[in-house]
Design an enzyme around this catalytic site. Structure first.
Site, PDB file in Angstrom:
ATOM      1  CB  CYS A   2      -0.888  -0.037   1.224  1.00 32.89           C
ATOM      2  SG  CYS A   2      -2.380   0.889   1.109  1.00 32.89           S
ATOM      3  NE  ARG A  27      -1.535   6.218   0.887  1.00 31.08           N
ATOM      4  CZ  ARG A  27      -1.795   6.293  -0.401  1.00 31.08           C
ATOM      5  NH1 ARG A  27      -2.170   5.225  -1.064  1.00 31.08           N
ATOM      6  NH2 ARG A  27      -1.699   7.431  -1.046  1.00 31.08           N
ATOM      7  CD1 TRP A  80      -4.750  -4.244   3.386  1.00 30.19           C
ATOM      8  CD2 TRP A  80      -5.038  -4.844   1.249  1.00 30.19           C
ATOM      9  NE1 TRP A  80      -6.046  -4.682   3.237  1.00 30.19           N
ATOM     10  CE2 TRP A  80      -6.244  -5.047   1.946  1.00 30.19           C
ATOM     11  CE3 TRP A  80      -4.972  -5.150  -0.111  1.00 30.19           C
ATOM     12  CZ2 TRP A  80      -7.383  -5.553   1.316  1.00 30.19           C
ATOM     13  CZ3 TRP A  80      -6.100  -5.647  -0.731  1.00 30.19           C
ATOM     14  CH2 TRP A  80      -7.294  -5.842  -0.025  1.00 30.19           C
ATOM     15  CG  ASN A 123       2.315   0.217  -3.524  1.00 27.73           C
ATOM     16  OD1 ASN A 123       2.702  -0.572  -2.680  1.00 27.73           O
ATOM     17  ND2 ASN A 123       2.163   1.512  -3.282  1.00 27.73           N
ATOM     18  N   GLY A 124       0.640  -2.855  -6.361  1.00 28.61           N
ATOM     19  CA  GLY A 124      -0.070  -3.297  -7.552  1.00 28.61           C
ATOM     20  C   GLY A 124      -0.174  -4.806  -7.609  1.00 28.61           C
ATOM     21  CD  GLU A 502     -21.080   5.163   3.685  1.00 32.24           C
ATOM     22  OE1 GLU A 502     -20.119   5.574   4.368  1.00 32.24           O
ATOM     23  OE2 GLU A 502     -20.922   4.406   2.697  1.00 32.24           O
ATOM     24  CE  LYS A 506     -18.066   4.865   6.443  1.00 25.85           C
ATOM     25  NZ  LYS A 506     -17.992   4.056   5.212  1.00 25.85           N
ATOM     26  CD  GLU A 509     -15.986   0.572   5.424  1.00 20.14           C
ATOM     27  OE1 GLU A 509     -15.201   0.721   4.481  1.00 20.14           O
ATOM     28  OE2 GLU A 509     -16.607   1.515   5.938  1.00 20.14           O
ATOM     29  CG  HIS A 525     -40.446  -8.176  -2.991  1.00 20.49           C
ATOM     30  ND1 HIS A 525     -41.410  -8.839  -3.722  1.00 20.49           N
ATOM     31  CD2 HIS A 525     -40.869  -6.889  -2.904  1.00 20.49           C
ATOM     32  CE1 HIS A 525     -42.356  -7.998  -4.073  1.00 20.49           C
ATOM     33  NE2 HIS A 525     -42.051  -6.803  -3.591  1.00 20.49           N
ATOM     34  CE  LYS A 624      -9.278   7.166   4.111  1.00 21.65           C
ATOM     35  NZ  LYS A 624     -10.649   7.196   4.645  1.00 21.65           N
TER      36      LYS A 624
END
Length: 629
Positions: A2, A27, A80, A123-124, A502, A506, A509, A525, A624
């Site tokens: 990261c 992050r 990460w 990174n990647g 949202e 949260k 998370e 339904h 992040k």
């Protein structure tokens, strides 16, 4: 992913590298490491040295000090995990381990006799790493990790012929995927090579020293002279000098910008966590984002925006995660107020499906960092289809997204340290509402009276947010009940359905409670089958045209023994009773209600996480800034 920091200097650069990692900690990461060339300092001797840890950066610094690791050339990384578990042997930096690294008369086993010639951070994601791994193993290279990164280190070593810059340029031609790399070689003690494709990398220009980083924040306080490398660039940094070549390996000159980056080490003050601090910073963040907005004009989004808005006949919003939910709210606004058709797509899905391009589309990307890999790729995909009207809502003015879009509105949330986005989300909504009004005005669908009313309402937002934040003690009482739960359901209708989504995100998370969100009309339904007394049902209940329908949905929950937690406007006539817990919002906020109703949901997640003892600012498995697919 990261975080990357690298440097070539005549001083011991290890404290700068580690400090840079600390500034990127927000992050998210699961391991960290640093490598230096011991011979890069005047009078220094030796080769490559390395320290790696699956603890925090502070523990890495203790390890570095204990092992007396020093050098003027070095690279550092926070990882990460993507390929391979969070473990020391998978942590960066990686060394090459090839036939040339074995002692005479010996072969490399599972524990090499000494570090290899190349040290590298990345990174990647390298998509063809398995193919490359097989070819390198056939040449005698030994792999000590499960990462795709180690492949790059071996690949660079395998093509090295005395010039690291040339070796990196040769190696990256064989890489498929996304990468930002920094690499040095034991035979060139004062040189680091960087390259980027699909992941951000910047160059820092100091006094007689040169730096690389994945984010300018890593170099805050070290240098404010920043070069933003472009897609495909390769950079050669040495003592006080550097060279850049483009994707065709032709020499180019990139602009040096003065960037006053935030240090990332903001003081917590009276708050327990950055997330709580950032929730309470939202009134200021909204005020700053709206500063200078005296009236609605397309030029809020940059020169030529009026012509762009006149030319388009529909809007396509591309985003991921929390930013996607802000786009979902904006869809309601844009279609209801500007009367312009609007579609919202998850960026990672859009780029991989067959779609019908329309040159009259305004492509709107939403991203906190401006470096989200999937959103950037989706933008480029849309552009490749001939859709050139592009605009971004972004929190970082120097990001790749702002540079690649024709128009931009830069929110002013400030640095957001907590992984779970809060103030970035509400400032995105503020920017998107301004975009809605600008589109409506350009299309002749916004009267002067309506404009004045909307501007007045937006100016009231900071005060309204302060009033909502005063509800924190009531939300804390709810959180104590949620802390023992393992499942939760969130309901909303209209513009508040994305707010329910949202809120559920949260809770997932940072508390690790399984949470689902539904449009309340969908309750019968399927989701109603899940409702029991042990599953709390959070309901966002503004006083709008759907209120009576929503009340019926709430009755369906109570009839099945479900317990309701209702965020209700004061004039909704929803009262607390057995199985119905009500927190009253201070006032009705009309079309801007989503910006206010999300705040108690942020507080609910935060205080539930505190009660459960989870790592609020660095939730497990999350990062992040998501700079990989």
């Amino acid at each position: 992913m990261c975080g990357i920091v690298g440097a070539v200097s005549s001083r011991n650069i290890v404290p700068i590298l580690v400090q840079g990692l600390q500034r990127l900690e927000y992050r998210g990461y699961d391991s960290c490491g640093v490598a230096v060339h011991a011979a890069s300092l005047s009078g220094g001797t030796g080769g490559l040295q390395r320290a790696r840890s699956t603890s925090r950066v502070a523990e890495l610094m203790d390890q570095v000090s204990a092992d007396h690791i020093e050098g003027g050339t070095g690279i550092a990384h926070t990882r990460w995990a993507t390929h391979g578990a969070p473990a020391v042997h998978n942590a960066h930096p990686h060394f090459s381990h090839g036939p040339a690294d074995a002692k005479p008369g010996k072969t490399l086993g599972s524990a090499p006799d000494r570090p290899g010639r190349v040290a590298l951070v990345h990174n990647g994601i390298i998509e063809n790493h398995e193919e490359l791994r097989a070819a390198l193993q056939a040449k005698g290279y030994v792999f000590l990790s499960q990462t795709d990164t180690e492949v790059i280190a071996h690949l660079v070593d395998s093509v090295y012929d005395g010039d690291l810059f040339e070796a990196v340029k040769t190696a990256i031609r064989q890489l498929h995927g996304a990468y930002a790399i920094a690499v040095f070689h034991k035979d060139e003690p004062q040189r680091v090579i960087g390259a980027r494709a699909g992941s951000p990398l910047i160059l820092g220009v100091g006094q007689g020293e040169t730096f690389l980083a994945s984010d300018a924040m890593a170099l805050a306080g070290v240098t404010d002279q920043i070069v933003y490398l472009e897609e495909g660039d390769v950079v050669d940094i040495q003592l006080g000098k550097y060279w850049v070549v483009d994707r065709d390996h032709k020499a180019v000159s990139r602009v040096v910008k003065t960037v006053h980056a935030h240090s990332g080490a903001a003081e917590l003050g009276p708050y327990r966590h950055y997330m709580q601090k950032e929730i309470f910073e939202q009134p200021r963040a909204i005020a700053d984002t709206l500063e200078g907005v005296e009236g609605i004009t397309p030029e809020l989004f940059g020169d030529g925006a009026y012509s762009t808005f006149k030319a388009i006949d529909n809007v396509l919003i591309l985003a991921c995660g929390t930013s996607y939910y802000s786009g979902c709210v904006a869809k309601y606004w844009i279609e209801a107020i500007a009367k312009v058709p609007c579609q919202v797509e998850i960026a990672s899905e859009y780029r991989y499906r067959e779609s019908v391009p329309n040159p009259g589309t305004l492509i709107v990307t939403i991203t906190q960092s401006g470096e989200t890999a999937d959103t950037l790729a989706a933008l480029r995909h849309a552009q490749s289809l001939g859709m050139t009207h592009t605009l971004t809502i972004c929190n970082v003015s120097t990001s790749a997204m702002v540079r690649e879009c024709k128009h931009a509105y830069v929110t002013r949330a400030g640095a957001e340290i907590g992984v779970a986005s809060t103030k970035a989300f509400t400032t995105q909504l503020a920017g998107l509402f301004l975009l809605t009004l600008a589109l409506a005005q350009t299309k002749g669908r916004l009267s002067d009276a309506e404009e004045a009313a909307h501007i007045k309402a937006m100016r009231h937002l900071p005060a309204a947010l302060q009033a909502v934040l005063a509800l924190e003690p009531q939300v804390m009482a709810w959180a104590q009940e949620f802390a023992s739960k393992e499942n939760a359901l969130f309901l909303g209708r209209g513009t508040h359905y994305p707010i329910a989504l949202e809120g559920a995100l949260k809770l997932k998370e940072i508390t690790y409670i399984h949470a689902e969100a539904y449009a309340a009309g969908e309750l019968k339904h399927g989701p109603l089958a899940l409702v029991t007394s042990s599953m709390p049902v959070v309901t966002v209940a503004p006083n709008d045209q759907l209120l009576e329908k929503l009340k019926s949905n709430m009755q369906e929950v109570r009839a099945r023994g479900g317990v309701l937690y209702v965020l209700a406007d004061g004039d909704t006539k929803i009262e607390s009773s057995e199985g119905v817990n009500v927190i009253r919002m201070p006032e009705h906020y009309g079309v801007l209600s989503p910006i206010l109703h999300v705040v108690p949901l942020q507080l609910l997640s935060y205080h539930t996480a505190c009660a459960r003892g989870t790592d609020v600012d660095k939730p497990r498995n999350l990062a992040k800034s998501v700079t990989v697919e």
